[in-house]
Design a protein around this motif. Structure first.
Motif, mmCIF file in Angstrom:
data_model
loop_
_atom_site.group_PDB
_atom_site.id
_atom_site.type_symbol
_atom_site.label_atom_id
_atom_site.label_comp_id
_atom_site.label_asym_id
_atom_site.label_seq_id
_atom_site.Cartn_x
_atom_site.Cartn_y
_atom_site.Cartn_z
ATOM 1 N N PHE A 240 48.005 55.586 19.019
ATOM 2 C CA PHE A 240 48.157 56.242 20.309
ATOM 3 C C PHE A 240 48.020 55.187 21.401
ATOM 4 O O PHE A 240 47.036 54.439 21.432
ATOM 5 N N GLY A 241 48.961 55.123 22.310
ATOM 6 C CA GLY A 241 48.895 54.172 23.410
ATOM 7 C C GLY A 241 50.192 54.187 24.192
ATOM 8 O O GLY A 241 51.209 54.727 23.733
ATOM 9 N N PRO A 242 50.203 53.576 25.373
ATOM 10 C CA PRO A 242 51.393 53.600 26.233
ATOM 11 C C PRO A 242 52.646 53.001 25.595
ATOM 12 O O PRO A 242 53.759 53.360 25.978
ATOM 13 N N ARG A 243 52.482 52.105 24.614
ATOM 14 C CA ARG A 243 53.661 51.457 24.019
ATOM 15 C C ARG A 243 53.995 51.977 22.621
ATOM 16 O O ARG A 243 54.764 51.353 21.897
ATOM 17 N N TYR A 244 53.464 53.149 22.266
ATOM 18 C CA TYR A 244 53.659 53.640 20.904
ATOM 19 C C TYR A 244 54.515 54.910 20.856
ATOM 20 O O TYR A 244 54.273 55.813 20.071
ATOM 21 N N GLU A 245 55.565 54.943 21.666
ATOM 22 C CA GLU A 245 56.457 56.096 21.656
ATOM 23 C C GLU A 245 57.129 56.273 20.295
ATOM 24 O O GLU A 245 57.437 57.393 19.880
ATOM 25 N N SER A 246 57.347 55.177 19.584
ATOM 26 C CA SER A 246 58.019 55.254 18.282
ATOM 27 C C SER A 246 57.086 55.738 17.167
ATOM 28 O O SER A 246 57.542 55.997 16.055
ATOM 29 N N ASN A 247 55.790 55.860 17.441
ATOM 30 C CA ASN A 247 54.829 56.332 16.443
ATOM 31 C C ASN A 247 54.783 57.858 16.479
ATOM 32 O O ASN A 247 54.090 58.457 17.301
ATOM 33 N N VAL A 248 55.543 58.486 15.606
ATOM 34 C CA VAL A 248 55.674 59.942 15.603
ATOM 35 C C VAL A 248 54.769 60.532 14.533
ATOM 36 O O VAL A 248 54.778 60.103 13.377
ATOM 37 N N LEU A 249 53.977 61.519 14.923
ATOM 38 C CA LEU A 249 53.003 62.117 14.016
ATOM 39 C C LEU A 249 53.672 63.045 13.000
ATOM 40 O O LEU A 249 54.669 63.707 13.293
ATOM 41 N N GLN A 250 53.076 63.079 11.820
ATOM 42 C CA GLN A 250 53.471 63.996 10.770
ATOM 43 C C GLN A 250 52.215 64.675 10.226
ATOM 44 O O GLN A 250 51.101 64.152 10.348
ATOM 45 N N ALA A 251 52.396 65.837 9.627
ATOM 46 C CA ALA A 251 51.274 66.492 8.965
ATOM 47 C C ALA A 251 50.698 65.553 7.919
ATOM 48 O O ALA A 251 51.413 64.806 7.267
ATOM 49 N N ARG A 252 49.379 65.575 7.790
ATOM 50 C CA ARG A 252 48.596 64.772 6.849
ATOM 51 C C ARG A 252 48.304 63.359 7.373
ATOM 52 O O ARG A 252 47.698 62.568 6.661
ATOM 53 N N ASN A 253 48.695 63.046 8.606
ATOM 54 C CA ASN A 253 48.156 61.846 9.241
ATOM 55 C C ASN A 253 46.697 62.095 9.575
ATOM 56 O O ASN A 253 46.315 63.219 9.930
ATOM 57 N N VAL A 254 45.852 61.078 9.482
ATOM 58 C CA VAL A 254 44.459 61.170 9.925
ATOM 59 C C VAL A 254 44.260 60.118 11.009
ATOM 60 O O VAL A 254 44.488 58.929 10.783
ATOM 61 N N MET A 255 43.861 60.580 12.196
ATOM 62 C CA MET A 255 43.854 59.754 13.390
ATOM 63 C C MET A 255 42.500 59.772 14.091
ATOM 64 O O MET A 255 41.780 60.765 14.028
ATOM 65 N N THR A 256 42.201 58.697 14.800
ATOM 66 C CA THR A 256 41.094 58.719 15.750
ATOM 67 C C THR A 256 41.622 59.120 17.125
ATOM 68 O O THR A 256 42.786 58.889 17.443
ATOM 69 N N VAL A 257 40.755 59.717 17.928
ATOM 70 C CA VAL A 257 41.084 60.081 19.310
ATOM 71 C C VAL A 257 39.931 59.585 20.160
ATOM 72 O O VAL A 257 38.820 60.110 20.075
ATOM 73 N N GLU A 258 40.154 58.578 21.007
ATOM 74 C CA GLU A 258 39.017 57.871 21.604
ATOM 75 C C GLU A 258 39.249 57.439 23.051
ATOM 76 O O GLU A 258 39.246 56.246 23.363
ATOM 77 N N PRO A 259 39.403 58.369 23.980
ATOM 78 C CA PRO A 259 39.485 57.978 25.384
ATOM 79 C C PRO A 259 38.145 57.451 25.893
ATOM 80 O O PRO A 259 37.093 57.745 25.318
ATOM 81 N N GLY A 260 38.208 56.699 26.978
ATOM 82 C CA GLY A 260 36.967 56.158 27.544
ATOM 83 C C GLY A 260 37.137 55.734 28.988
ATOM 84 O O GLY A 260 38.251 55.503 29.459
ATOM 85 N N VAL A 261 36.042 55.636 29.680
ATOM 86 C CA VAL A 261 35.990 55.110 31.048
ATOM 87 C C VAL A 261 34.825 54.142 31.112
ATOM 88 O O VAL A 261 33.714 54.457 30.649
ATOM 89 N N TYR A 262 35.049 52.965 31.736
ATOM 90 C CA TYR A 262 34.061 51.886 31.724
ATOM 91 C C TYR A 262 33.918 51.320 33.134
ATOM 92 O O TYR A 262 34.844 50.687 33.650
ATOM 93 N N LEU A 263 32.770 51.578 33.748
ATOM 94 C CA LEU A 263 32.519 51.149 35.121
ATOM 95 C C LEU A 263 31.680 49.873 35.100
ATOM 96 O O LEU A 263 30.501 49.923 34.715
ATOM 97 N N PRO A 264 32.232 48.739 35.503
ATOM 98 C CA PRO A 264 31.508 47.467 35.434
ATOM 99 C C PRO A 264 30.154 47.532 36.125
ATOM 100 O O PRO A 264 30.019 48.066 37.228
#
Length: 296
Positions: A240-264
């Motif tokens: 998952f990411g801005p440059r991964y349009e060609s990565n199309v999900l299918q059933a039985r994929n196992v994925m992480t989902v990890e948004p974040g915000v980081y304030l210096p």
């Protein structure tokens, strides 16, 4: 058998693997020989001498075959993610001010190994206070203090398949701004969950969370990808990411989902879960609470 090895090499005992491959493929009159583009320059030259113009570069051949998990793999991934989910509430019972990040990481590592894990998938991340603003920091001898965020990112193998989970919590009140950031990240992850289904692509899933974070004013503080496949390795495809349009999900994929915000110099928040893509959506495999835990 028609596809048996030629008799002259059938019983070969050798370390000249590519010479044997050349003999076999020559006997089959192979016109094209694929090779992974990640091979070393030295090996490429060796293959070039053996196969010449027959060589054809390929990418991620084996990895793509691993995208869709069979029932046995899904069972093992459930075991691994279930153990990680059990570990988090146990950790919360033992972490306290004055412990160092390394002590927290070591406690978690020991608990996982004592309860069935084989080994960690990577060095367990514990980043507290201002260090939680490092997207992928590491555990140090910094002491954990009250009223600061603590991010713990860990993955462990169980029966050869890994988990990958992140939780952010605090001991005492981390303050209104970081509590708000936590809620933003939580909602961003919810939006990504709703976007994940067969046919969705990595760019669209990422945008479901990233665009929301940007709309809340934190777009400049989300500076990493938002998910990847897991299985035999901790980082597999698709992504998952801005440059991964060609990565199309299918059933039985196992994925992480990890948004974040980081304030210096203030702190950061990441929430990461593992999901199984199902025929009509997804199922969250990591079941530990996603609500902000503020310990007394």
């Amino acid at each position: 058998m028609e596809d048996a090895l030629p008799k002259e090499i059938e019983l070969s005992i050798t370390r000249d693997y590519y010479d044997v491959a050349q003999q076999y493929l020559s006997s089959k009159k192979a016109q094209t020989v694929g090779f992974e583009t990640t091979v070393s320059f030295e090996l490429y030259n060796q293959l070039l001498q053996l196969f010449g113009k027959q060589l054809k570069p390929e990418k991620m051949v084996v990895e793509k075959l691993r995208h869709n998990r069979d029932d046995g793999e899904i069972h093992r991934l459930r075991q691994s993610t279930e153990l990680a989910s059990q570990a988090f509430p146990e950790l919360l019972k033992h972490v306290e001010p004055g412990m160092t990040e390394l002590q927290v990481a070591n406690w978690l590592n020991n608990w996982m190994l004592q309860h069935g894990a084989q080994k960690p998938s990577f060095d367990t991340i514990v980043a507290s206070g201002y260090r939680s603003a490092l997207p992928h920091g590491f555990a140090t001898d910094k002491e954990i203090n009250r009223n600061e965020m603590i991010t713990v990112d860990f993955g462990f193998y169980v029966n050869d398949y890994t988990s990958d989970m992140t939780r952010t919590f605090s001991i005492g009140d981390p303050g209104e701004e970081l509590r708000h950031v936590y809620n933003v990240v939580h909602e961003a992850q919810d939006r990504m969950f709703r976007a994940i289904k067969p046919g969705a692509n990595g760019k669209a899933v990422d945008a479901a969370g990233r665009d929301y974070i940007a709309a809340q004013g934190y777009g400049d503080f989300y500076n990493h990808g938002s998910g990847h496949g897991i299985g035999l390795d901790i980082h597999e495809t698709p992504n998952f990411g801005p440059r991964y349009e060609s990565n199309v999900l299918q059933a039985r994929n196992v994925m992480t989902v990890e948004p974040g915000v980081y304030l210096p110099n203030k702190g950061g928040v990441r929430i990461e879960d593992d999901l199984l893509v199902t025929p009509d959506g997804n199922e969250r495999l990591t079941t530990a609470t996603r609500e902000l835990q503020i310990l007394s």
